[in-house]
Motif scaffolding. Structure first.
Motif, short mmCIF file in Angstrom:
data_model
loop_
_atom_site.label_atom_id
_atom_site.label_comp_id
_atom_site.label_asym_id
_atom_site.label_seq_id
_atom_site.Cartn_x
_atom_site.Cartn_y
_atom_site.Cartn_z
N ALA A 263 -27.05 5.38 -49.97
CA ALA A 263 -26.01 5.85 -50.89
C ALA A 263 -25.92 7.37 -50.84
O ALA A 263 -24.82 7.94 -50.83
CB ALA A 263 -26.29 5.36 -52.30
N ALA A 264 -27.06 8.03 -50.80
CA ALA A 264 -27.06 9.50 -50.76
C ALA A 264 -26.41 9.99 -49.47
O ALA A 264 -25.59 10.92 -49.48
CB ALA A 264 -28.48 10.02 -50.90
N ALA A 265 -26.75 9.35 -48.34
CA ALA A 265 -26.19 9.78 -47.06
C ALA A 265 -24.69 9.51 -47.01
O ALA A 265 -23.91 10.34 -46.52
CB ALA A 265 -26.90 9.06 -45.91
N MET A 266 -24.26 8.37 -47.55
CA MET A 266 -22.84 8.05 -47.55
C MET A 266 -22.08 9.01 -48.46
O MET A 266 -20.96 9.43 -48.15
CB MET A 266 -22.63 6.59 -47.99
N ALA A 267 -22.69 9.38 -49.59
CA ALA A 267 -22.04 10.31 -50.50
C ALA A 267 -21.83 11.66 -49.81
O ALA A 267 -20.77 12.28 -49.91
CB ALA A 267 -22.88 10.49 -51.78
N ARG A 268 -22.84 12.11 -49.07
CA ARG A 268 -22.71 13.38 -48.34
C ARG A 268 -21.57 13.29 -47.33
O ARG A 268 -20.74 14.18 -47.21
CB ARG A 268 -24.03 13.69 -47.62
N TYR A 269 -21.53 12.15 -46.62
CA TYR A 269 -20.48 11.93 -45.62
C TYR A 269 -19.08 12.03 -46.26
O TYR A 269 -18.20 12.72 -45.75
CB TYR A 269 -20.71 10.55 -44.98
N HIS A 293 -8.30 4.99 -58.96
CA HIS A 293 -8.71 4.28 -60.17
C HIS A 293 -9.77 5.04 -60.95
O HIS A 293 -10.39 4.48 -61.85
CB HIS A 293 -9.22 2.88 -59.81
N GLY A 294 -9.98 6.29 -60.59
CA GLY A 294 -10.87 7.11 -61.38
C GLY A 294 -12.34 7.08 -60.97
O GLY A 294 -13.21 7.52 -61.72
N TRP A 295 -12.63 6.54 -59.78
CA TRP A 295 -14.01 6.55 -59.31
C TRP A 295 -14.38 7.96 -58.85
O TRP A 295 -13.51 8.72 -58.40
CB TRP A 295 -14.18 5.62 -58.11
N THR A 296 -15.66 8.28 -58.91
CA THR A 296 -16.12 9.51 -58.27
C THR A 296 -16.41 9.20 -56.81
O THR A 296 -16.56 8.03 -56.43
CB THR A 296 -17.44 9.99 -58.92
N LEU A 297 -16.53 10.25 -55.99
CA LEU A 297 -16.86 10.03 -54.58
C LEU A 297 -18.25 9.42 -54.43
O LEU A 297 -18.50 8.62 -53.55
CB LEU A 297 -16.80 11.35 -53.82
N ARG A 298 -19.15 9.80 -55.36
CA ARG A 298 -20.52 9.25 -55.28
C ARG A 298 -20.52 7.75 -55.53
O ARG A 298 -21.26 7.01 -54.90
CB ARG A 298 -21.45 9.93 -56.30
N GLU A 303 -19.72 1.82 -53.10
CA GLU A 303 -18.79 0.74 -52.77
C GLU A 303 -18.69 0.60 -51.24
O GLU A 303 -18.59 -0.51 -50.72
CB GLU A 303 -17.42 1.04 -53.38
N GLU A 304 -18.74 1.73 -50.54
CA GLU A 304 -18.68 1.64 -49.07
C GLU A 304 -19.91 0.92 -48.51
O GLU A 304 -19.83 0.26 -47.48
CB GLU A 304 -18.54 3.03 -48.44
N LEU A 305 -21.05 1.03 -49.19
CA LEU A 305 -22.22 0.29 -48.72
C LEU A 305 -21.92 -1.20 -48.70
O LEU A 305 -22.36 -1.93 -47.80
CB LEU A 305 -23.44 0.54 -49.61
N SER A 306 -21.14 -1.68 -49.67
CA SER A 306 -20.84 -3.11 -49.70
C SER A 306 -19.95 -3.49 -48.53
O SER A 306 -20.03 -4.59 -48.00
CB SER A 306 -20.21 -3.52 -51.04
N PHE A 307 -19.09 -2.57 -48.11
CA PHE A 307 -18.20 -2.87 -46.98
C PHE A 307 -18.99 -2.86 -45.67
O PHE A 307 -18.84 -3.74 -44.82
CB PHE A 307 -17.07 -1.83 -46.95
#
Ligand code: HEM
Ligand SMILES: *[C@@H]1O[C@H](CO)[C@@H](O)[C@H](O)[C@H]1NC(C)=O
Length: 548
Positions: A263-269, A293-298, A303-307
């Protein structure tokens, strides 16, 4: 205690103390059992009482994983649906295709989406405000405002449905796989021509690295830090424990740590805008929808991890089973190679052979049948629905509000009445005679076009559960088929795979003692020796260019 009892027992009481205790216990047990096996409505599906009153089924599921309910279903074959009483609620298990189709049709009363916020919170570790957002406008009717989940599902289903984008992404995936396979082949030549490996681990790396690349580009988090691949598989293997959600930082330590690193690496990306620079269009769109929809990038990173997970895990394990079965059977290997070589275009004039993904799907019936048979055998999936309002399923079975319905894919996939007496074994010929050789995936609701098995039995389309069905039918199924067929084709064209000592490959059974959150893995690793093929001029140095 014994003293007190002895004092209390009147003269006329005929039983000894221990017999009294035993009788009391048996009576209590019979009473509790009776209570657990009671129907709450006469039309409720037949109740299977737990051996240990109240908590027996929950214990069984916790200790034996998916196998527990599957075996209950197989032992009670005569029941198309049954009730499992659990503390405070009921689980209805559906074990018959036409009832499964009825569940899928009753999508207003029976829905998966109300369960999604809780599940994603646990699995992905979403923060409270984000979970609040996911709870909004679940299952909107036409004209009602649409929440995040509805928007993202619509988009993913539309983009991954048949059409231009599906073709584009499939090509990108096949091309990345060719690249990974090419890199492996080069390393193989450099290291003496033989590679000993656990087959699943080998396929894992191929699929993980190429998926991360076609979805997130060459500078994706895993390419930047290859140790994240291991973190990814740690995350995957602890999914059941994360779902259970009891102090995950302790009970699912490795999975938790793996997820947090990813999650941390994806957030940085995402924060560096890499997805906009080199990510796939579908990833960019997913992130845009989340932000809208008001999500933060973090949070979007989680959510991208689930994809990433949806894209990698099942494709990996399915490709593993296909390769395993193909290489374990020389005759099948020859057939599949023959089919692939027949559609290979050696006249492209660009120094590469052309391979069309559509031709693999449409003109390689044995390959496709093997793929489908591996999905049938490997997936014990449950399609889960919450009963949102009390209802009569198929006009007959009372389902209580707040209970859970599960369509038991494992039971149906093992049903000898559907697949024939040899349902427990591998036989790709079951899927050969299907009018189009399995070209169409199980379309869930489509009740026409019943398929045939070689014994000329028809099977109901809702009996094939690997991709789920109804509203939770996998949106990635066409894509997965394309990508897996491409990978298998590349491998059979280029490599020989032998058993440990250079001999035959044994096919172990699947491990069904876990929660079946994905296509099941084998009970033990399969050690193989991989080498490049020489004969036919299609081994060493073969380069493939994919087309649609
Ligand atoms: C052989 C490989 C695959 C199998 C067996 C498979 C199976 C499934 C199943 C059974 C579900 C429904 C889960 C449920 O009932 O809750 C599902 C959902 C999903 N799959 Fe797949 N899948 C595969 C590959 C893929 C691939 C390659 C992708 C994407 C690139 C993908 C994307 C998704 C997504 C996004 C969902 C969630 C849909 C939703 O929001 O409801 N799948 N998959
Ligand atoms: C993977 O496949 C299994 C079995 O078919 C299914 O239960 C599960 O939902 C799938 N998961 C994803 C993320 O696609």
């Amino acid at each position: 205690m014994a003293m007190a009892l002895a004092d209390l027992a009147p003269e006329w009481w005929p039983l000894s103390i221990s017999a009294t205790v035993l009788v009391a216990f048996v009576t209590l047990y019979a009473f509790a059992y009776q209570l657990s096996s009671r129907k709450i409505d006469p039309r409720e599906p037949p109740v299977i009482a737990p051996a240990i009153p109240l908590v027996g089924h929950v214990l069984g599921m916790a200790l034996l994983g998916g196998r527990y309910v599957k075996n209950l279903g197989i032992r009670n074959r005569n029941l198309p649906i049954f009730t499992l009483p659990v503390p405070g609620s009921r689980i209805y298990i559906v074990a018959e295709p036409s009832l499964a189709a009825a569940v899928q049709r009753a999508s207003k009363a029976l829905s998966f989406t109300p369960l999604v916020p809780e599940i994603t919170q646990r699995v992905l570790g979403l923060d409270k405000p984000t979970v609040q957002i996911t709870r909004r406008h679940l299952d909107p009717a036409p004209g009602e405002p649409r929440g995040f989940l509805a928007d993202i599902q619509d988009m993913v289903y539309a983009w991954l449905g048949p059409g231009e984008y599906l073709a584009e992404l499939s090509l990108a995936a096949a091309t990345q796989m060719e690249r990974e396979v090419g890199e492996f082949a080069a390393a193989l030549s450099a290291s003496g021509g033989e590679h000993r490996t656990d087959l699943l681990a080998w396929v894992r790396h191929l699929v993980t690295a190429s998926t991360a690349r076609y979805l997130y580009g060459p500078q994706n988090p895993m390419a930047a830090d290859p140790s994240l691949e291991e973190a990814f598989w740690d995350f995957d293997h602890g999914l059941g424990a994360l779902l259970a959600g009891v102090f995950p930082a302790v009970t699912a330590r490795r999975a938790y740590a793996g997820r947090e690193r990813l999650a941390a690496a994806m957030a940085r990306y995402l924060e560096e805008g890499m997805h906009e620079a080199e990510g796939s269009a579908i990833v960019r769109e997913r992130v845009r929808i989340a932000l809208r929809h008001g999500w933060t990038l973090r949070a979007a990173a989680r959510e991208e991890l689930s994809f990433l997970f949806a894209g990698i895990v099942n494709a990996t394990t399915t490709a593993f089973w296909v390769l395993l079965h193909v290489y374990a059977d020389a005759e099948l290997l020859a057939k599949v190679r023959g089919e692939v070589q027949a559609v290979l275009d050696t006249q492209t004039g660009k120094g590469k052979c052309g391979l069309s993904v559509a031709a693999l799907r449409d003109r390689c019936p044995v390959l496709v049948a093997t793929y489908r048979e591996c999905l049938r055998l490997g997936s014990d999936t449950y399609s889960t629905r919450l009963v949102k309002e009390e209802m009569l399923l198929a006009g007959r079975y009372f389902l209580r509000k707040g209970a859970v319905v599960q369509i038991a894919g494992g039971v149906m996939h093992a049903d000898t009445r559907i697949w024939g007496e040899d349902a427990g074994g591998f036989d790709y010929r079951r899927f050969l005679d299907g009018g189009g050789g399995g070209k169409r995936e199980a379309e869930g609701e489509a009740e026409t076009g019943k398929k045939k098995n070689p014994a000329n039995h028809h099977y109901h389309p809702a009996a094939f559960r690997a991709f789920g069905g109804g509203k939770t039918l996998c949106p990635g199924r066409h894509f997965a088929t394309n990508e897996i067929l491409a990978l298998v084709a590349l491998v059979v064209l280029r490599f020989d795979v032998k058993g440990k000592g250079g001999g035959r490959i044994e096919v172990p059974p699947k491990n069904d003692g876990v929660l079946p959150v994905h296509v099941l893995e084998p009970v033990r690793p399969v050690e193989v020796v991989i080498s490049e093929r020489e004969e036919g001029g299609l081994g060493r140095g073969l380069e493939v260019e994919f087309g649609m």
